[in-house]
Design a protein around this motif. Sequence first.
Motif, PDB file in Angstrom:
ATOM      1  N   PRO A  17       0.792  -1.240   0.000  1.00 43.89           N
ATOM      2  CA  PRO A  17       0.000   0.000   0.000  1.00 43.89           C
ATOM      3  C   PRO A  17       0.824   1.291   0.000  1.00 43.89           C
ATOM      4  O   PRO A  17       0.505   2.219  -0.745  1.00 43.89           O
ATOM      5  N   ALA A  18       1.873   1.373   0.796  1.00 43.57           N
ATOM      6  CA  ALA A  18       2.664   2.605   0.854  1.00 43.57           C
ATOM      7  C   ALA A  18       3.321   2.917  -0.499  1.00 43.57           C
ATOM      8  O   ALA A  18       3.376   4.074  -0.918  1.00 43.57           O
ATOM      9  N   GLU A  19       3.790   1.886  -1.188  1.00 37.76           N
ATOM     10  CA  GLU A  19       4.413   2.082  -2.500  1.00 37.76           C
ATOM     11  C   GLU A  19       3.369   2.475  -3.543  1.00 37.76           C
ATOM     12  O   GLU A  19       3.610   3.321  -4.400  1.00 37.76           O
ATOM     13  N   LYS A  20       2.206   1.870  -3.468  1.00 37.87           N
ATOM     14  CA  LYS A  20       1.109   2.225  -4.383  1.00 37.87           C
ATOM     15  C   LYS A  20       0.729   3.695  -4.198  1.00 37.87           C
ATOM     16  O   LYS A  20       0.589   4.441  -5.176  1.00 37.87           O
ATOM     17  N   VAL A  21       0.590   4.121  -2.960  1.00 41.31           N
ATOM     18  CA  VAL A  21       0.244   5.521  -2.674  1.00 41.31           C
ATOM     19  C   VAL A  21       1.340   6.452  -3.188  1.00 41.31           C
ATOM     20  O   VAL A  21       1.047   7.485  -3.792  1.00 41.31           O
ATOM     21  N   ARG A  22       2.596   6.092  -2.982  1.00 38.35           N
ATOM     22  CA  ARG A  22       3.696   6.929  -3.472  1.00 38.35           C
ATOM     23  C   ARG A  22       3.622   7.101  -4.983  1.00 38.35           C
ATOM     24  O   ARG A  22       3.735   8.214  -5.503  1.00 38.35           O
ATOM     25  N   ARG A  23       3.383   6.023  -5.693  1.00 36.57           N
ATOM     26  CA  ARG A  23       3.297   6.112  -7.153  1.00 36.57           C
ATOM     27  C   ARG A  23       2.078   6.914  -7.605  1.00 36.57           C
ATOM     28  O   ARG A  23       2.149   7.654  -8.579  1.00 36.57           O
ATOM     29  N   LEU A  24       0.957   6.751  -6.903  1.00 32.41           N
ATOM     30  CA  LEU A  24      -0.222   7.549  -7.240  1.00 32.41           C
ATOM     31  C   LEU A  24       0.061   9.034  -7.036  1.00 32.41           C
ATOM     32  O   LEU A  24      -0.336   9.867  -7.855  1.00 32.41           O
ATOM     33  N   ARG A  25       0.725   9.384  -5.960  1.00 32.28           N
ATOM     34  CA  ARG A  25       1.025  10.793  -5.686  1.00 32.28           C
ATOM     35  C   ARG A  25       1.990  11.388  -6.694  1.00 32.28           C
ATOM     36  O   ARG A  25       1.933  12.582  -6.981  1.00 32.28           O
ATOM     37  N   GLU A  26       2.902  10.582  -7.219  1.00 30.17           N
ATOM     38  CA  GLU A  26       3.872  11.059  -8.205  1.00 30.17           C
ATOM     39  C   GLU A  26       3.268  11.196  -9.607  1.00 30.17           C
ATOM     40  O   GLU A  26       3.777  11.950 -10.428  1.00 30.17           O
ATOM     41  N   ALA A  27       2.206  10.450  -9.871  1.00 32.17           N
ATOM     42  CA  ALA A  27       1.619  10.423 -11.216  1.00 32.17           C
ATOM     43  C   ALA A  27       0.924  11.736 -11.554  1.00 32.17           C
ATOM     44  O   ALA A  27       0.349  12.385 -10.693  1.00 32.17           O
ATOM     45  N   TRP A  28       0.942  12.072 -12.818  1.00 31.91           N
ATOM     46  CA  TRP A  28       0.192  13.230 -13.281  1.00 31.91           C
ATOM     47  C   TRP A  28      -1.284  12.885 -13.370  1.00 31.91           C
ATOM     48  O   TRP A  28      -2.125  13.753 -13.247  1.00 31.91           O
ATOM     49  N   ALA A  29      -1.578  11.605 -13.606  1.00 32.18           N
ATOM     50  CA  ALA A  29      -2.979  11.175 -13.691  1.00 32.18           C
ATOM     51  C   ALA A  29      -3.080   9.669 -13.545  1.00 32.18           C
ATOM     52  O   ALA A  29      -2.152   8.935 -13.884  1.00 32.18           O
ATOM     53  N   LEU A  30      -4.227   9.230 -13.047  1.00 31.85           N
ATOM     54  CA  LEU A  30      -4.604   7.818 -13.045  1.00 31.85           C
ATOM     55  C   LEU A  30      -5.482   7.601 -14.274  1.00 31.85           C
ATOM     56  O   LEU A  30      -6.387   8.404 -14.543  1.00 31.85           O
ATOM     57  N   VAL A  31      -5.213   6.536 -15.007  1.00 22.85           N
ATOM     58  CA  VAL A  31      -6.044   6.164 -16.143  1.00 22.85           C
ATOM     59  C   VAL A  31      -6.831   4.921 -15.735  1.00 22.85           C
ATOM     60  O   VAL A  31      -6.252   3.916 -15.327  1.00 22.85           O
ATOM     61  N   GLN A  32      -8.157   5.012 -15.810  1.00 19.71           N
ATOM     62  CA  GLN A  32      -9.024   3.879 -15.462  1.00 19.71           C
ATOM     63  C   GLN A  32      -9.921   3.607 -16.673  1.00 19.71           C
ATOM     64  O   GLN A  32     -10.975   4.207 -16.831  1.00 19.71           O
ATOM     65  N   PRO A  33      -9.490   2.698 -17.567  1.00 16.26           N
ATOM     66  CA  PRO A  33     -10.169   2.504 -18.845  1.00 16.26           C
ATOM     67  C   PRO A  33     -11.241   1.420 -18.869  1.00 16.26           C
ATOM     68  O   PRO A  33     -11.692   1.025 -19.944  1.00 16.26           O
ATOM     69  N   SER A  34     -11.685   0.952 -17.751  1.00 16.67           N
ATOM     70  CA  SER A  34     -12.604  -0.188 -17.718  1.00 16.67           C
ATOM     71  C   SER A  34     -13.983   0.151 -18.278  1.00 16.67           C
ATOM     72  O   SER A  34     -14.535   1.211 -17.988  1.00 16.67           O
ATOM     73  N   PRO A  35     -14.582  -0.766 -19.053  1.00 13.68           N
ATOM     74  CA  PRO A  35     -15.923  -0.529 -19.575  1.00 13.68           C
ATOM     75  C   PRO A  35     -17.023  -0.763 -18.538  1.00 13.68           C
ATOM     76  O   PRO A  35     -18.185  -0.468 -18.795  1.00 13.68           O
ATOM     77  N   LYS A  36     -16.652  -1.275 -17.363  1.00  8.68           N
ATOM     78  CA  LYS A  36     -17.642  -1.489 -16.305  1.00  8.68           C
ATOM     79  C   LYS A  36     -16.915  -1.647 -14.974  1.00  8.68           C
ATOM     80  O   LYS A  36     -15.862  -2.261 -14.903  1.00  8.68           O
ATOM     81  N   GLU A  37     -17.467  -1.073 -13.972  1.00  7.82           N
ATOM     82  CA  GLU A  37     -16.966  -1.216 -12.612  1.00  7.82           C
ATOM     83  C   GLU A  37     -18.167  -1.182 -11.688  1.00  7.82           C
ATOM     84  O   GLU A  37     -19.158  -0.514 -11.981  1.00  7.82           O
ATOM     85  N   GLY A  38     -18.055  -1.852 -10.566  1.00  8.17           N
ATOM     86  CA  GLY A  38     -19.126  -1.771  -9.585  1.00  8.17           C
ATOM     87  C   GLY A  38     -19.191  -0.390  -8.962  1.00  8.17           C
ATOM     88  O   GLY A  38     -20.252   0.173  -8.744  1.00  8.17           O
ATOM     89  N   TRP A  39     -18.017   0.194  -8.733  1.00 10.85           N
ATOM     90  CA  TRP A  39     -17.963   1.531  -8.149  1.00 10.85           C
ATOM     91  C   TRP A  39     -16.787   2.313  -8.706  1.00 10.85           C
ATOM     92  O   TRP A  39     -16.947   3.417  -9.161  1.00 10.85           O
ATOM     93  N   GLY A  40     -15.608   1.795  -8.663  1.00  5.18           N
ATOM     94  CA  GLY A  40     -14.444   2.539  -9.126  1.00  5.18           C
ATOM     95  C   GLY A  40     -13.616   3.046  -7.959  1.00  5.18           C
ATOM     96  O   GLY A  40     -13.298   4.225  -7.875  1.00  5.18           O
TER      97      GLY A  40
END
Length: 172
Positions: free
Chosen positions: A67-90
């Motif tokens: 989790p800590a590494e995932k959060v670090r990468r999310l914070r460094e990213a300019w954007a999250l890309v979520q290309p799924s055609p369906k999600e229960g919530w996201g």
Amino acid sequence: PPLVFSGRLRRYKGLDWVRRTLPRVRAKFPALRLDVIGDGPWQAELVRRTRAAGLADAVRFHGFLPPAEKVRRLREAWALVQPSPKEGWGLTVIEAGACGTAVLAADSPGLRDSVRRDETGLLVPFGDDQALAVALERLLGDAALRERLAGAGRRWAAGFRWDDCARRSLAA
């Protein structure tokens, strides 16, 4: 500029759509990279297709991260890309918002509920390569837009609390 995808690597998640679009976007942003966080049954095929498309230098598959590494990468990213055609919530878009990361997602069930259109993120029609490329170029080229989306995403994410979710579920 770094982008992130976070989620289970299954065919239906739409990551191949992003891969198809990357060459066009890299023409304007040659240093663009996509960090893929997660694993799943479609990982080997995605890696194969990425290499075959000549994108091995642009796409990094990290697998499952603590989790800590995932959060670090999310914070460094300019954007999250979520290309799924369906999600229960996201949930991944809410996590990105909590990290102060702008979101670009498919305009699909579940995601259009967790992403507030043009407020906390951009939504594009699933499978539309042209629309995805234009939205990525817009997002990567406009720091003020990224900051506005990230700030609104942070406020939106702050409104979700596990205790509230539990209380509402029990009440239902």
